[in-house]
Scaffold this active site. Sequence first.
Site, PDB file in Angstrom:
ATOM      1  N   GLU A  99      -5.206  14.383 -19.471  1.00  0.00           N
ATOM      2  CA  GLU A  99      -4.810  13.005 -19.817  1.00  0.00           C
ATOM      3  C   GLU A  99      -5.911  12.280 -20.598  1.00  0.00           C
ATOM      4  O   GLU A  99      -5.846  11.056 -20.748  1.00  0.00           O
ATOM      5  CB  GLU A  99      -4.451  12.206 -18.546  1.00  0.00           C
ATOM      6  CG  GLU A  99      -3.365  12.811 -17.675  1.00  0.00           C
ATOM      7  CD  GLU A  99      -2.000  12.934 -18.349  1.00  0.00           C
ATOM      8  OE1 GLU A  99      -1.865  12.492 -19.502  1.00  0.00           O
ATOM      9  OE2 GLU A  99      -1.095  13.495 -17.713  1.00  0.00           O
TER      10      GLU A  99
ATOM     11  N   HIS B 169      -6.270   6.834 -13.337  1.00  0.00           N
ATOM     12  CA  HIS B 169      -4.860   7.220 -13.148  1.00  0.00           C
ATOM     13  C   HIS B 169      -4.726   7.901 -11.793  1.00  0.00           C
ATOM     14  O   HIS B 169      -5.594   8.682 -11.393  1.00  0.00           O
ATOM     15  CB  HIS B 169      -4.421   8.175 -14.266  1.00  0.00           C
ATOM     16  CG  HIS B 169      -3.142   8.890 -13.979  1.00  0.00           C
ATOM     17  ND1 HIS B 169      -1.934   8.236 -13.857  1.00  0.00           N
ATOM     18  CD2 HIS B 169      -2.869  10.203 -13.761  1.00  0.00           C
ATOM     19  CE1 HIS B 169      -0.987   9.119 -13.595  1.00  0.00           C
ATOM     20  NE2 HIS B 169      -1.523  10.329 -13.527  1.00  0.00           N
TER      21      HIS B 169
ATOM     22  N   HIS C 210      -1.581   8.705  -8.251  1.00  0.00           N
ATOM     23  CA  HIS C 210      -0.194   8.784  -7.796  1.00  0.00           C
ATOM     24  C   HIS C 210      -0.056   8.077  -6.448  1.00  0.00           C
ATOM     25  O   HIS C 210       0.220   8.731  -5.440  1.00  0.00           O
ATOM     26  CB  HIS C 210       0.229  10.256  -7.653  1.00  0.00           C
ATOM     27  CG  HIS C 210      -0.014  11.111  -8.858  1.00  0.00           C
ATOM     28  ND1 HIS C 210      -0.175  12.475  -8.802  1.00  0.00           N
ATOM     29  CD2 HIS C 210      -0.103  10.789 -10.181  1.00  0.00           C
ATOM     30  CE1 HIS C 210      -0.347  12.963 -10.028  1.00  0.00           C
ATOM     31  NE2 HIS C 210      -0.331  11.950 -10.881  1.00  0.00           N
TER      32      HIS C 210
ATOM     33  N   GLU D 183      -1.931 -12.660  -2.550  1.00  0.00           N
ATOM     34  CA  GLU D 183      -3.024 -12.495  -3.516  1.00  0.00           C
ATOM     35  C   GLU D 183      -2.589 -11.859  -4.848  1.00  0.00           C
ATOM     36  O   GLU D 183      -3.335 -11.892  -5.821  1.00  0.00           O
ATOM     37  CB  GLU D 183      -4.113 -11.629  -2.898  1.00  0.00           C
ATOM     38  CG  GLU D 183      -3.624 -10.216  -2.643  1.00  0.00           C
ATOM     39  CD  GLU D 183      -4.641  -9.302  -1.961  1.00  0.00           C
ATOM     40  OE1 GLU D 183      -4.206  -8.317  -1.361  1.00  0.00           O
ATOM     41  OE2 GLU D 183      -5.834  -9.587  -2.035  1.00  0.00           O
TER      42      GLU D 183
ATOM     43  N   HIS E 167       5.982   8.775 -11.877  1.00  0.00           N
ATOM     44  CA  HIS E 167       4.806   9.645 -11.967  1.00  0.00           C
ATOM     45  C   HIS E 167       3.600   8.995 -11.272  1.00  0.00           C
ATOM     46  O   HIS E 167       3.005   9.591 -10.370  1.00  0.00           O
ATOM     47  CB  HIS E 167       4.497   9.954 -13.439  1.00  0.00           C
ATOM     48  CG  HIS E 167       3.276  10.793 -13.636  1.00  0.00           C
ATOM     49  ND1 HIS E 167       3.172  11.766 -14.590  1.00  0.00           N
ATOM     50  CD2 HIS E 167       2.088  10.804 -12.988  1.00  0.00           C
ATOM     51  CE1 HIS E 167       1.990  12.348 -14.506  1.00  0.00           C
ATOM     52  NE2 HIS E 167       1.305  11.778 -13.551  1.00  0.00           N
TER      53      HIS E 167
HETATM   54  O1  2HA Z   1      -4.393  15.317 -14.071  1.00  0.00           O
HETATM   55  O2  2HA Z   1      -2.306  13.395 -12.701  1.00  0.00           O
HETATM   56  O3  2HA Z   1      -0.934  13.172 -14.949  1.00  0.00           O
HETATM   57  C1  2HA Z   1      -3.305  15.431 -13.253  1.00  0.00           C
HETATM   58  C2  2HA Z   1      -2.372  14.313 -13.473  1.00  0.00           C
HETATM   59  C3  2HA Z   1      -1.551  14.363 -14.684  1.00  0.00           C
HETATM   60 ZN    ZN Z   2      -0.621  12.108 -12.947  1.00  0.00          ZN
END
Ligand code: 2HA
Ligand code: ZN
Length: 271
Positions: free
Chosen positions: A116, A139, A141, A169, A210
């Site tokens: 990414e 990034h 999840h 908040e 995602h």
């Molecule tokens: O790198 O989260 O979006 C692993 C991820 C891809």
């Molecule tokens: Zn990811």
Amino acid sequence: MKNIMNAPFVEEMRKTTANMYRLGWDERNGGNISYMLDEVEVGEYLDLNNIIRTIPLGFDATAITGKIFIVTGTGKYFKNVDGDPETNLGIVRIADDGRTAELLWGYKDGGKFTSEFPAHLMSHMARLSVDPENRVVMHCHPTHTLAMNYVHELDEKKFTHTLWEMCTECIVVFPDGVGVLPWMLCGTNSIGEATAEKMKEFRLVVWGMHGIYSAGKTMDETFGLIETVEKAAQIYMLTAHLPRINTIKDEEMVELAEFFGVNYRKDFLNL
Ligand code: 2HA
Ligand code: ZN
């Protein structure tokens, strides 16, 4: 030369990845972080003329040539960063051609930066154009945020409004709201370009079904944005199936925003 293992930026990457792993936001190789470093500070730990190898970027990053980043590695697990930073992290400089990364440290097993990285670098460029102090792109999840993606409309105004309603908040922490992208193929320049376009307007961007991206001046700010969204999403998921008796009203959100002096997305309220 000082020992890089004692560098504050390496320490921050180790602590943050371990923390995010423990929160359950980064299973297996999920998630990635890139952190723009100060050249003078890096020079205290590394010989900046010693390029271990070069790695193609796959897109044009001319706007940020010479910039140095510490970045999580592709296929690497957040779980393992703390125990072996030199294999799971790398420090790269964007070469003068804008299309190559020069490895200065890390990826010891021959690895490279996260798949990414285009989305990260394009997001850095977009954020720097509106906030010259931006340093971090993250990034992950986060579980409840992701769960919410399946039961809530993926509309920026509606998604942000629901999050703002869930914790007092929220409107103060992310008054600029949350950008939302539909499901897209990850690891591509297209999702990078779409993310960067949103990043001109938002510090938080949901990747439909995602995960989430955030950007900020410091590791704490960037982490704190996701943490606050995730908390709000958790409250939403704990209550979405129950009758709603109370809520934070739009007039009350205005009161909060005015009291704390934040510039919020007025068009995301229903007044
Ligand atoms: O790198 O989260 O979006 C692993 C991820 C891809
Ligand atoms: Zn990811």
